[in-house]
Enzyme design. Structure first.
Site, mmCIF file in Angstrom:
data_model
loop_
_atom_site.group_PDB
_atom_site.id
_atom_site.type_symbol
_atom_site.label_atom_id
_atom_site.label_comp_id
_atom_site.label_asym_id
_atom_site.label_seq_id
_atom_site.Cartn_x
_atom_site.Cartn_y
_atom_site.Cartn_z
ATOM 1 N N CYS A 187 -2.130 11.200 4.206
ATOM 2 C CA CYS A 187 -2.794 10.419 2.691
ATOM 3 C C CYS A 187 -2.566 11.090 1.635
ATOM 4 O O CYS A 187 -2.615 10.657 0.887
ATOM 5 C CB CYS A 187 -4.306 10.190 3.487
ATOM 6 S SG CYS A 187 -4.477 9.099 4.572
ATOM 7 N N GLU A 236 0.221 -1.041 -0.080
ATOM 8 C CA GLU A 236 -0.042 -0.072 0.104
ATOM 9 C C GLU A 236 1.026 1.715 -0.524
ATOM 10 O O GLU A 236 0.147 2.082 0.551
ATOM 11 C CB GLU A 236 -0.869 0.113 0.967
ATOM 12 C CG GLU A 236 -1.553 -1.127 0.937
ATOM 13 C CD GLU A 236 -3.406 -0.949 1.158
ATOM 14 O OE1 GLU A 236 -3.977 0.113 1.612
ATOM 15 O OE2 GLU A 236 -4.468 -2.268 0.491
ATOM 16 N N HIS A 278 -3.293 2.336 8.043
ATOM 17 C CA HIS A 278 -1.730 2.451 7.691
ATOM 18 C C HIS A 278 -1.037 2.735 8.890
ATOM 19 O O HIS A 278 -1.778 3.332 9.486
ATOM 20 C CB HIS A 278 -1.933 3.149 6.017
ATOM 21 C CG HIS A 278 -2.109 2.624 5.075
ATOM 22 N ND1 HIS A 278 -3.556 2.654 4.696
ATOM 23 C CD2 HIS A 278 -3.088 1.670 4.866
ATOM 24 C CE1 HIS A 278 -4.052 2.486 3.279
ATOM 25 N NE2 HIS A 278 -3.704 1.973 3.397
#
Length: 418
Positions: A347, A162, A230
């Site tokens: 992000c 990711e 995350h």
């Protein structure tokens, strides 16, 4: 020109909606079915980029993908008109706006061949994100087409990768050799661990990193179970500073010892759970902030408004700054539309240490270019999207027209079909 850290922000696309597609992302789940505001979302993101420029930072941009993703639907032997509602939502997702998931980046000072390496993330653990990588790869190969870079395709499935959201770099200076930290998960209780150690190791090998200055660290199960899908929801690093929650890592003492061994000058700023519990840290996105180096050399933290609205978080931050901690400045930005879908300031950006002169200038922005993009957003982005509208052909036509107008404005017509 010396290497500098460039923040490439994802411009929030015209299909931004709240379909609740991401298990483990508590904000996305909580707001599933709500009415989104794509125009306001994109303007908030642009305002954040303007704030970065005002801080003296170099700013880049990554662009919305083609949505709906007709090629992905064709691979499933369906069309947008005929697809089930959940497939329509997955094909329409604007989640590529979270550029921290675009790729893992190893700057030239860290790599064996002296080039900056980027590996596009595969995002295979979530269907709506698993089809992002071709569009991301097309952009990265344009933006970083200079010989100073090597852009790699994704790690193959089933190893979940990711991107930079699970990767940290510490260094004495941005253009000096650094320590790269890959954070992976094993179990997250009720939620999936999205970053696999095998993927992280493959990226490190591909980038030609020095094993002596590369660390692989397990994220704590408690953090994942609490909603830290995350690592960048509970830890962030920049320069000499590691900023982390006490419960971010499975073996924090082992990690800290390894880090101090390879980088004795590291400054570890740990927020104790007694001051800010995991729930407050995650809901406020305290750690999903941009930890940046100002032109003065001081460290600043670019935070969402939610951090200022959370008493425990704001009290800790104020005490840290007043106590002359490593973080000297706080910059608060409003990205509420992104936050409601589970993505904070960090992000929205991918950090790349590079010489700006080696980057395709179409992907770099200044105040004037952001003004032109904002005017286009005001004209073309939908004001709202309700979940019962995602099958509306008129909405789909508007979304596709909006992206085409953006690519025309920026002169990046190569991406029309990507």
């Amino acid at each position: 020109m010396p290497l500098v850290e460039i923040n490439f922000d994802g411009l929030i696309g015209p299909s931004h909606n709240y379909a609740g597609l991401s298990p483990g992302n508590l904000a996305a789940t909580r707001n599933s079915g709500a009415v989104s505001q794509p125009r306001a979302a994109a303007l908030q993101g642009i305002a954040k980029m303007r704030a970065n420029l005002a801080l003296g930072l170099t700013q880049g941009i990554l662009l919305p993908h083609a949505r709906p993703d007709h090629r992905w639907l064709d691979s499933l032997a369906t069309s947008y008109t005929d697809a089930a509602a959940h497939l329509q939502a997955q094909a329409l997702s604007a989640s590529s706006m979270w550029a921290a998931n675009a790729a893992t980046v190893s700057p030239a000072p860290d790599t064996a061949d002296g080039r900056c390496h980027l590996t596009v993330a595969n995002l295979v653990t979530m269907p709506h994100r698993s089809h992002e990588w071709p569009g991301t790869l097309a952009q990265l190969r344009l933006a970083f087409g200079n010989d100073a870079f090597r852009v790699h395709g994704p790690v193959p499935a089933p190893f979940g990768d990711e991107g930079a959201a699970n990767h940290m770099r510490l260094c004495p200076e941005h253009d000096a050799p650094g320590v790269e930290v890959f954070v992976y998960g094993i179990s997250g209780g009720p939620f999936p661990a999205r970053q696999h150690r095998e993927a992280s190791e493959a990226v490190a090998r591909r980038h030609g990193l020095d094993p002596a200055r590369t660390l692989f660290v397990q994220q704590s199960e408690a953090a994942i179970a609490a909603g830290a899908f995350h690592n960048d929801v509970v830890a962030v690093a920049n320069g000499r500073v590691l900023f982390a929650h006490e419960q971010a890592f499975a073996d924090k003492q082992g990690f800290y010892a390894d880090l101090r061994r390879v980088m004795p000058e590291v400054e570890i700023v740990e927020v104790p759970a007694s001051a800010v519990n995991l729930a407050d840290a995650i809901s406020s996105y305290l750690f999903n902030a941009q930890l940046v180096t100002l032109p003065s050399g001081e460290t600043a933290l670019v935070l969402p408004t939610e951090a200022g609205d959370t008493p425990s978080v704001w009290a800790w931050l104020q005490a840290h700054v007043a106590g002359n901690g490593p973080i000297r400045h706080l910059e608060v930005v409003d990205v509420r539309q992104s936050m409601a879908n589970g993505g904070g300031p960090a992000c929205l950006r991918l950090r790349v240490v590079a010489d700006p002169a080696t980057i395709d200038p179409r992907f770099l922005v200044d105040a004037g270019k952001l003004d032109r993009i904002a005017a286009l957003v005001e004209m073309h982005w939908p004001e709202t999207i309700a979940q019962n509208e995602i099958g509306d052909p008129a909405l789909i036509a508007r979304i596709e027209t909006a992206r085409a107008a953006l690519l025309d404005l920026l002169g990046i017509v190569e991406l029309i079909d990507s």
